[in-house]
Design an enzyme around this catalytic site. Sequence first.
Site, PDB file in Angstrom:
ATOM      1  N   ARG A  40       0.887  -1.188   0.000  1.00 20.42           N
ATOM      2  CA  ARG A  40       0.000   0.000   0.000  1.00 20.42           C
ATOM      3  C   ARG A  40       0.908   1.215   0.000  1.00 20.42           C
ATOM      4  O   ARG A  40       1.766   1.358   0.875  1.00 20.42           O
ATOM      5  CB  ARG A  40      -0.912  -0.007   1.233  1.00 20.42           C
ATOM      6  CG  ARG A  40      -1.595   1.325   1.476  1.00 20.42           C
ATOM      7  CD  ARG A  40      -2.711   1.260   2.494  1.00 20.42           C
ATOM      8  NE  ARG A  40      -3.856   0.544   1.955  1.00 20.42           N
ATOM      9  CZ  ARG A  40      -5.089   0.618   2.457  1.00 20.42           C
ATOM     10  NH1 ARG A  40      -5.335   1.368   3.511  1.00 20.42           N
ATOM     11  NH2 ARG A  40      -6.074  -0.062   1.911  1.00 20.42           N
TER      12      ARG A  40
ATOM     13  N   HIS B  51      -7.230   0.818  -6.488  1.00 21.66           N
ATOM     14  CA  HIS B  51      -7.392  -0.079  -5.337  1.00 21.66           C
ATOM     15  C   HIS B  51      -7.980  -1.397  -5.875  1.00 21.66           C
ATOM     16  O   HIS B  51      -9.153  -1.703  -5.661  1.00 21.66           O
ATOM     17  CB  HIS B  51      -8.325   0.580  -4.314  1.00 21.66           C
ATOM     18  CG  HIS B  51      -8.248  -0.002  -2.940  1.00 21.66           C
ATOM     19  ND1 HIS B  51      -7.497  -1.121  -2.620  1.00 21.66           N
ATOM     20  CD2 HIS B  51      -8.859   0.374  -1.778  1.00 21.66           C
ATOM     21  CE1 HIS B  51      -7.633  -1.390  -1.337  1.00 21.66           C
ATOM     22  NE2 HIS B  51      -8.453  -0.511  -0.804  1.00 21.66           N
TER      23      HIS B  51
ATOM     24  N   GLN C 245      -9.806  -3.982  -3.496  1.00 19.48           N
ATOM     25  CA  GLN C 245     -11.144  -3.537  -3.119  1.00 19.48           C
ATOM     26  C   GLN C 245     -12.102  -3.729  -4.296  1.00 19.48           C
ATOM     27  O   GLN C 245     -13.256  -4.146  -4.122  1.00 19.48           O
ATOM     28  CB  GLN C 245     -11.119  -2.067  -2.705  1.00 19.48           C
ATOM     29  CG  GLN C 245     -12.450  -1.558  -2.186  1.00 19.48           C
ATOM     30  CD  GLN C 245     -12.838  -2.159  -0.846  1.00 19.48           C
ATOM     31  OE1 GLN C 245     -12.074  -2.059   0.107  1.00 19.48           O
ATOM     32  NE2 GLN C 245     -14.005  -2.788  -0.773  1.00 19.48           N
TER      33      GLN C 245
ATOM     34  N   ASP D 122     -17.791   6.949  -1.774  1.00 17.20           N
ATOM     35  CA  ASP D 122     -16.532   6.800  -1.031  1.00 17.20           C
ATOM     36  C   ASP D 122     -16.282   8.125  -0.316  1.00 17.20           C
ATOM     37  O   ASP D 122     -16.952   9.132  -0.595  1.00 17.20           O
ATOM     38  CB  ASP D 122     -15.386   6.467  -2.009  1.00 17.20           C
ATOM     39  CG  ASP D 122     -14.105   6.029  -1.300  1.00 17.20           C
ATOM     40  OD1 ASP D 122     -14.154   5.798  -0.063  1.00 17.20           O
ATOM     41  OD2 ASP D 122     -13.062   5.936  -1.970  1.00 17.20           O
TER      42      ASP D 122
ATOM     43  N   CYS E 220     -16.593   1.190   0.317  1.00 17.65           N
ATOM     44  CA  CYS E 220     -15.415   0.362   0.623  1.00 17.65           C
ATOM     45  C   CYS E 220     -14.973   0.496   2.072  1.00 17.65           C
ATOM     46  O   CYS E 220     -14.216  -0.330   2.561  1.00 17.65           O
ATOM     47  CB  CYS E 220     -14.292   0.686  -0.341  1.00 17.65           C
ATOM     48  SG  CYS E 220     -13.638   2.361  -0.187  1.00 17.65           S
TER      49      CYS E 220
ATOM     50  N   ARG F 129     -13.013  -8.900   0.941  1.00 19.09           N
ATOM     51  CA  ARG F 129     -11.595  -8.573   0.793  1.00 19.09           C
ATOM     52  C   ARG F 129     -10.744  -9.814   1.082  1.00 19.09           C
ATOM     53  O   ARG F 129      -9.803 -10.125   0.362  1.00 19.09           O
ATOM     54  CB  ARG F 129     -11.190  -7.431   1.745  1.00 19.09           C
ATOM     55  CG  ARG F 129     -11.769  -6.076   1.408  1.00 19.09           C
ATOM     56  CD  ARG F 129     -11.200  -5.518   0.119  1.00 19.09           C
ATOM     57  NE  ARG F 129      -9.752  -5.418   0.153  1.00 19.09           N
ATOM     58  CZ  ARG F 129      -9.071  -4.400   0.698  1.00 19.09           C
ATOM     59  NH1 ARG F 129      -9.722  -3.370   1.217  1.00 19.09           N
ATOM     60  NH2 ARG F 129      -7.754  -4.385   0.685  1.00 19.09           N
TER      61      ARG F 129
HETATM   62  N1   CP Z   1     -11.160  -0.275   2.290  1.00 20.31           N
HETATM   63  C1   CP Z   1      -9.889  -0.327   2.775  1.00 20.31           C
HETATM   64  O1   CP Z   1      -8.914  -0.472   2.021  1.00 20.31           O
HETATM   65  O2   CP Z   1      -9.828  -0.280   4.130  1.00 20.31           O
HETATM   66  P1   CP Z   1      -8.495   0.002   4.971  1.00 20.31           P
HETATM   67  O3   CP Z   1      -7.984   1.356   4.564  1.00 20.31           O
HETATM   68  O4   CP Z   1      -8.933  -0.074   6.415  1.00 20.31           O
HETATM   69  O5   CP Z   1      -7.496  -1.069   4.644  1.00 20.31           O
END
Ligand code: CP
Length: 334
Positions: free
Chosen positions: A129, A156, A159, A251, A291, A319
């Site tokens: 990430r 992402h 997701q 979002d 998400c 996920r």
């Molecule tokens: N939706 C998502 O990626 O959640 P986090 O940021 O908690 O990992």
Amino acid sequence: MSVDWSVLDKPVTDLHAAKNPLAGRDVLRLFDLTPEEFHLVLSTALAQKRAWKADPSKVQAEAPYQGRAVGIILEKPSMRTRVSFELAAARLGAHPVIMADTHSAFSRGESLKDTTMVMERFVDALVIRSFAQARVEEIAHWARIPVINALTDDFHPCQGLADFLTMYEHKGDLSRLKLAYVGDGNNMAHTYLEGAAMSGMDCHIATPPSYQPQESYLNEARALAARTGASLTLTTSPDEALAGADVVITDTWASMGSESQHDERAVLFEPYRITMASFEAAAPRALFMHCLPAHRGEEVTDEVMDAPFSAIYDEAENRLHVQKALLSLLMAEN
Ligand code: CP
């Protein structure tokens, strides 16, 4: 395109067979997959999810990646991604190694090349990430092990996989659905454009005028949509996007890295809030998705978040299932 989006019910792929086209590959955005491979990840996730629910101890006993390891580098905060990747690796028999603070990876100014090439001596796949998409692309360039994007400023994909699986579970044939995404033209908007283009959906993205998705990503998605029969529409009108939508998604208005713009965005995005009234324009039995994390009362009301048509916790659970499927397929011997 030969993909049948009405059916994701397939047996689990033989991970080690030559017919697994994803062995050893990277997934930095959904367009790193073909529509057929996107279908394969979703169908593998669905089959593995069902097998786990039926008999978790049997699945755990047959875990295919005993003695292997997955490196998980989090350069931004996370809850869902961290927990779901850690568990996905563990359920495959692999050891998850989590680096979630600024000093544990790329520390002391070490180059992306050096950290990556050291990490690949220890682990069998890397989950990252990060910030710019170019950063994960450079890591993937140096790594000879699979690299998975666990969120960048632009995409992402994990997701996205979870969300399209959730849409299938609740609404069936993806190619027959109208998706309305209302909010910021951010990494999730880019990801929905790619997933919708691959699955032949009718996708409408409603944002304020200066917050639309990046044109280059839209153009790439439209090029694929011309082959799959998908329709991709950008609009500034939430009403236009919501009219007859089967799936309504929003979002956060200020993603990670844009928090300092929160107050000015809150004024601009006000007409884009998802409320119970939004669902009067949507199709009967339309689904709500987010998400998470959500800012309740901001981009969406509590009433919608907690409504019977809200699938937010199913998305979060998925996920785990899609990332387990992805690791299963990418970590296979090729
Ligand atoms: N939706 C998502 O990626 O959640 P986090 O940021 O908690 O990992």
